[in-house]
Design an enzyme around this catalytic site. Structure first.
Site, short mmCIF file in Angstrom:
data_model
loop_
_atom_site.label_atom_id
_atom_site.label_comp_id
_atom_site.label_asym_id
_atom_site.label_seq_id
_atom_site.Cartn_x
_atom_site.Cartn_y
_atom_site.Cartn_z
N SER A 210 3.31 -5.35 -4.57
CA SER A 210 2.19 -5.67 -5.54
C SER A 210 1.96 -4.16 -6.36
O SER A 210 2.25 -3.26 -5.67
CB SER A 210 0.72 -6.09 -5.02
N CYS B 113 -17.08 -11.06 4.35
CA CYS B 113 -18.20 -11.67 4.67
C CYS B 113 -17.89 -12.95 4.91
O CYS B 113 -17.26 -13.79 4.28
CB CYS B 113 -18.94 -11.65 3.14
N GLN C 92 0.74 -1.06 0.12
CA GLN C 92 0.18 0.01 -0.02
C GLN C 92 0.93 1.37 -0.13
O GLN C 92 0.21 2.31 -0.12
CB GLN C 92 -1.20 -0.03 1.39
C1 LIG Z 1 -1.20 -4.59 2.46
C2 LIG Z 1 -1.44 -5.70 1.42
N1 LIG Z 1 -0.67 -6.70 1.39
C3 LIG Z 1 -1.08 -7.56 0.32
C4 LIG Z 1 -2.00 -7.52 -0.50
C5 LIG Z 1 -2.36 -8.60 -1.40
O1 LIG Z 1 -1.77 -8.22 -2.76
P1 LIG Z 1 -2.18 -9.14 -4.02
O2 LIG Z 1 -3.59 -8.68 -4.30
O3 LIG Z 1 -1.19 -8.82 -4.98
O4 LIG Z 1 -1.96 -10.54 -3.84
C6 LIG Z 1 -2.91 -6.47 -0.42
C7 LIG Z 1 -4.07 -6.28 -1.43
O5 LIG Z 1 -5.41 -6.20 -0.96
C8 LIG Z 1 -2.63 -5.44 0.52
O6 LIG Z 1 -3.14 -4.42 0.87
#
Ligand SMILES: Cc1ncc(COP(=O)(O)O)c(C=O)c1O
Length: 385
Positions: A199, A324, A179
């Site tokens: 990511s 959910c 993030q």
């Molecule tokens: C802090 C954090 N880590 C990991 C992820 C997971 O990432 P990915 O969608 O690439 O698996 C997210 C996504 O929601 C995230 O906000």
């Protein structure tokens, strides 16, 4: 994205950058080979992958060889933690109470397997106490997992001092930077992180690709078996069009990051000012150290899910962070970890935006949110209890 709607859920995923879409479209046509093949098509695909590696490394201040491409941050988080446990004598894993489920649930699964684990608690603003960590490190912790920025509250954590403490006691630090990417500066080397997981789809990159960045001198093993790609650390044929998109996203990040941060700060202050005009609101999280694109807010007397549904009808997309479970909406573990009871936890709504969000429309959305809140409160005449 539909012009009439305002998408304020960038922390779930962001609209794709134009340059990413163009690069991917071109790669679908031009880079058709398997990056492991020796012929010209293969070499062309390999060149796309290696260029993406250099661009990602450059964007986060890491050497190119440190970057291992994966299928996203969920996979990277699993990889780092499971590999640590498999390769460490007497592992003891700590993670914060506000981690993404791809860390938290892995740590919980380890606990069920008899591995020593502990959850680092947060206070009512979602802040961490270094003293707590210091004490646990003295009892033999081997891996600490702490995110750079939280997806729900937007809290930014000071990675440098955590790394210092962790290293003083001979443990290693994993940081989930998903993030933070594109919103604040991430400097892998300077922060002293051992494993950084990333990511790119929260900043306009492609979904389904990520990276595990590994400090020099350390290793990470493969989560899967069956191939030699990524020097054995992530088997499977590379998703070359996604790599082309990643390359474009990382380059854009390098050239635009500072401007993006400034734009986001400006937008957030206008949005917060508008929301502050609504009666009985509570801004949640660490307001002194929060991502410039995230606002977590509760409107007294209004259930978050009711508000989200009403806003959706108004053309505004936001999120509550609820999950959910068996048909009932559970408040997020993050807000519960901050000590809110179920009722107050359920009031949390998250608005998250990005550099291409239109500031005027955001402020206008703030006013419309106020009107919807008043309407919902009027329906529940007894909201003041
Ligand atoms: C802090 C954090 N880590 C990991 C992820 C997971 O990432 P990915 O969608 O690439 O698996 C997210 C996504 O929601 C995230 O906000």
């Amino acid at each position: 994205m539909n012009e009439q709607r305002l998408y304020l859920d960038w922390n779930a995923t962001a609209p794709m950058l134009d340059c990413v879409r163009e690069a991917m479209t071109e790669a679908f046509v031009e880079a058709v080979g398997n990056a492991s093949s020796v012929h010209r098509e293969g070499q062309r695909a390999r060149a796309v992958v290696e260029r993406a590696r250099r661009s990602v490394a450059n964007a986060i201040g890491a050497p190119a060889q440190a970057v291992v491409f994966t299928g996203g941050a969920t996979e990277s988080n699993n990889q780092v933690i499971y590999d640590h446990v498999e390769t460490t004598d007497d592992p003891f894993v700590i993670c914060t109470a506000v981690e993404h489920p791809s860390v938290l649930e892995v740590v919980e699964s380890l606990q069920h397997r008899g591995v020593r684990t502990e959850i680092w608690p947060v206070d009512e603003r979602g802040r961490l106490d270094l003293q707590w960590l210091e004490e646990r490190l003295d009892t033999g912790a081997t891996l600490v997992s702490a995110m750079w920025a939280n997806n729900e509250m937007g809290n930014i954590y000071e990675v440098g001092p955590i790394a210092e403490l962790v290293h003083q006691r001979g443990a290693v630090l994993h940081v989930d930077g998903t993030q933070a990417l594109g919103r604040i500066e991430l400097d892998f080397k300077e922060a002293g992180v051992d494993y950084l997981t990333l990511s790119f789809h929260k900043m306009g990159g492609p979904k389904g690709v990520g990276a595990t960045v590994v400090r020099e001198g350390l290793k990470v093993g493969a989560l899967l078996a069956g191939g030699h790609q990524e020097r054995g650390r992530r088997p499977g044929t590379e998703n070359v069009p996604a790599m082309a998109g990643l390359d474009a996203a990382a380059r854009q990040l390098t050239s635009e990051r500072e401007r993006w941060s400034e734009t986001l700060h400006q937008m957030k202050s206008s949005f917060v000012e508008t929301l502050s005009d609504i009666d009985n609101v509570e801004f949640r999280g660490d307001l002194d150290r929060q991502l410039p694109n995230t606002v977590n807010i509760a409107f007294e007397g209004v259930d978050g899910e009711d508000l989200l549904l009403a806003l959706d009808l108004e053309g505004i997309s936001a999120s509550s962070g609820s999950a959910c479970t068996a048909g009932s909406l559970e408040p997020s573990h993050v807000i519960l970890a901050m000590g809110y009871d179920q009722n107050r936890a359920r009031q949390s709504v998250r608005f998250s935006f990005g550099p291409s969000t239109d500031e005027e429309r955001l402020v206008e959305a703030g006013r419309r949110i106020g009107a919807v809140v008043e309407r919902l409160r009027a329906l529940k005449a007894d909201w003041r209890g």
